[in-house]
Design an enzyme around this catalytic site. Sequence first.
Site, mmCIF file in Angstrom:
data_model
loop_
_atom_site.group_PDB
_atom_site.id
_atom_site.type_symbol
_atom_site.label_atom_id
_atom_site.label_comp_id
_atom_site.label_asym_id
_atom_site.label_seq_id
_atom_site.Cartn_x
_atom_site.Cartn_y
_atom_site.Cartn_z
ATOM 1 N N CYS A 130 0.847 -1.195 0.000
ATOM 2 C CA CYS A 130 0.000 0.000 0.000
ATOM 3 C C CYS A 130 0.883 1.246 0.000
ATOM 4 C CB CYS A 130 -0.937 -0.006 1.209
ATOM 5 S SG CYS A 130 -2.152 1.323 1.169
ATOM 6 N N THR A 386 -26.263 1.969 10.944
ATOM 7 C CA THR A 386 -27.328 1.720 9.972
ATOM 8 C C THR A 386 -28.142 2.983 9.759
ATOM 9 O OG1 THR A 386 -29.234 0.330 9.412
ATOM 10 C CG2 THR A 386 -28.969 0.919 11.730
ATOM 11 N N TYR A 387 -28.634 3.118 8.544
ATOM 12 C CA TYR A 387 -29.552 4.208 8.215
ATOM 13 C C TYR A 387 -30.906 3.621 7.820
ATOM 14 C CZ TYR A 387 -25.006 6.439 7.974
ATOM 15 O OH TYR A 387 -23.736 6.879 8.278
ATOM 16 N N ASN A 388 -31.051 2.296 8.080
ATOM 17 C CA ASN A 388 -32.288 1.568 7.765
ATOM 18 C C ASN A 388 -32.700 1.720 6.305
ATOM 19 O OD1 ASN A 388 -32.955 2.699 10.938
ATOM 20 N ND2 ASN A 388 -32.965 0.508 10.515
ATOM 21 N N THR A 389 -31.684 1.687 5.435
ATOM 22 C CA THR A 389 -31.957 1.759 3.999
ATOM 23 C C THR A 389 -31.219 0.638 3.276
ATOM 24 O OG1 THR A 389 -30.091 3.247 3.569
ATOM 25 C CG2 THR A 389 -32.225 4.268 4.059
ATOM 26 N N THR A 398 -31.372 -3.911 8.665
ATOM 27 C CA THR A 398 -30.224 -4.521 7.975
ATOM 28 C C THR A 398 -29.332 -5.328 8.912
ATOM 29 O OG1 THR A 398 -28.873 -2.526 8.300
ATOM 30 C CG2 THR A 398 -30.195 -2.651 6.281
ATOM 31 N N GLU A 463 -23.279 3.255 0.688
ATOM 32 C CA GLU A 463 -23.529 1.928 1.240
ATOM 33 C C GLU A 463 -22.336 1.005 1.005
ATOM 34 O OE1 GLU A 463 -28.314 1.343 0.981
ATOM 35 O OE2 GLU A 463 -27.288 1.690 -0.920
#
Length: 492
Positions: A130, A386-389, A398, A463
Amino acid sequence: MRLAAAANEAYTAPLAVSGLLGCKQCGGGRDQDEELGIRIPRPLGQGPSRFIPEKEILQVGSEDAQMHALFADSFAALGRLDNITLVMVFHPQYLESFLKTQHYLLQMDGPLPLHYRHYIGIMAAARHQCSYLVNLHVNDFLHVGGDPKWLNGLENAPQKLQNLGELNKVLAHRPWLITKEHIEGLLKAEEHSWSLAELVHAVVLLTHYHSLASFTFGCGISPEIHCDGGHTFRPPSVSNYCICDITNGNHSVDEMPVNSAENVSVSDSFFEVEALMEKMRQLQECRDEEEASQEEMASRFEIEKRESMFVFSSDDEEVTPARAVSRHFEDTSYGYKDFSRHGMHVPTFRVQDYCWEDHGYSLVNRLYPDVGQLIDEKFHIAYNLTYNTMAMHKDVDTSMLRRAIWNYIHCMFGIRYDDYDYGEINQLLDRSFKVYIKTVVCTPEKVTKRMYDSFWRQFKHSEKVHVNLLLIEARMQAELLYALRAITRYMT
């Protein structure tokens, strides 16, 4: 929490780019400097990531007030706003924890001197070739007074650091092989020996930078402008582009398509999301109806562990490390080998016998105070974030999917949770996603944009960055579990 560093003490040399890339808007003197014959570097590429359109990153950074505060903290502490920070902008809660932890590891009071910390970062990043991280920490190493001769190769560093090379090698590529003998060899090396506190600090740094190398490659992080591969002295081909454009949202280069699903119809990727949602619903119903026996769950773990051996990319070719990177580590041919390949049997690591929460956390906190808490917070944020999407869907739980990703990574390292049904992994993670996960976690230097684009094709870039946060934290925890268990066995 603001990072404890005075702005006037910041190391500003690497990123004093506003002067180099001046314009009428920011007060720089591009035209004047060029008239004086000064060669002015200009950034190559199109933003912080080769995989994510620049405008998406800049839009998030300009809209969130919390981000402005975090950026100010990061710049005050490090004298730069690096591309990793800019890509993590999608998830401010995690970024704050990450910056706080990294700041403590590198700059606050601890067992190791500052130049040792950066050199260990170089050693760890170099194992995965790297160059991005190696270049950053070469600059930092020199800034804190490190001996330039050490940068000519690991053999020029003190014997104490050379001795750490074996642990670095095994931890990066085959952590399940770490034993208490590795620990004993470092703690009983006569005049070159490590103390337990120093070794824990070193182990945390190694695991941090092995994992950060995974994030760097997994998100396609672009070189910094002041590093090799990050700039050119050729005139811009489109228009004069200034670093101040970051603050006002202007862009002078064509962006990559927002949708990462190249050559794939919208309907196909839409149905992939719908199918995944349906599988999650069915699995939840099965959970509610019946629970598999312990024997059945143990069998499913072994099946998944064996199957993970055969997950590999068609692009899986050896990457030859550049001399500028390979000189910072030994045994360049040593790399990742699957857990049980060639008939080698290694006992399964049962989390019920040794886990981070009950064992690793307390050991780290005892020998390197406060760091255990910082790492624990970072683990929890990444795991529970989480953004619940899911793509175009909202109000989605999720947790099942996040747990499958985390446990699949640990399964690849031979780590088993007795209370988890590993049959869920094959239901939720398709082959292209498994290829991406395994490559990012085990051989990140082989990640390609094609791999990034090929999984979760209808999902947002934010995401996918979230996925990478899960991958690097699960990897770091897996490495820590093996190393800390070996230290515990040595101590007992």
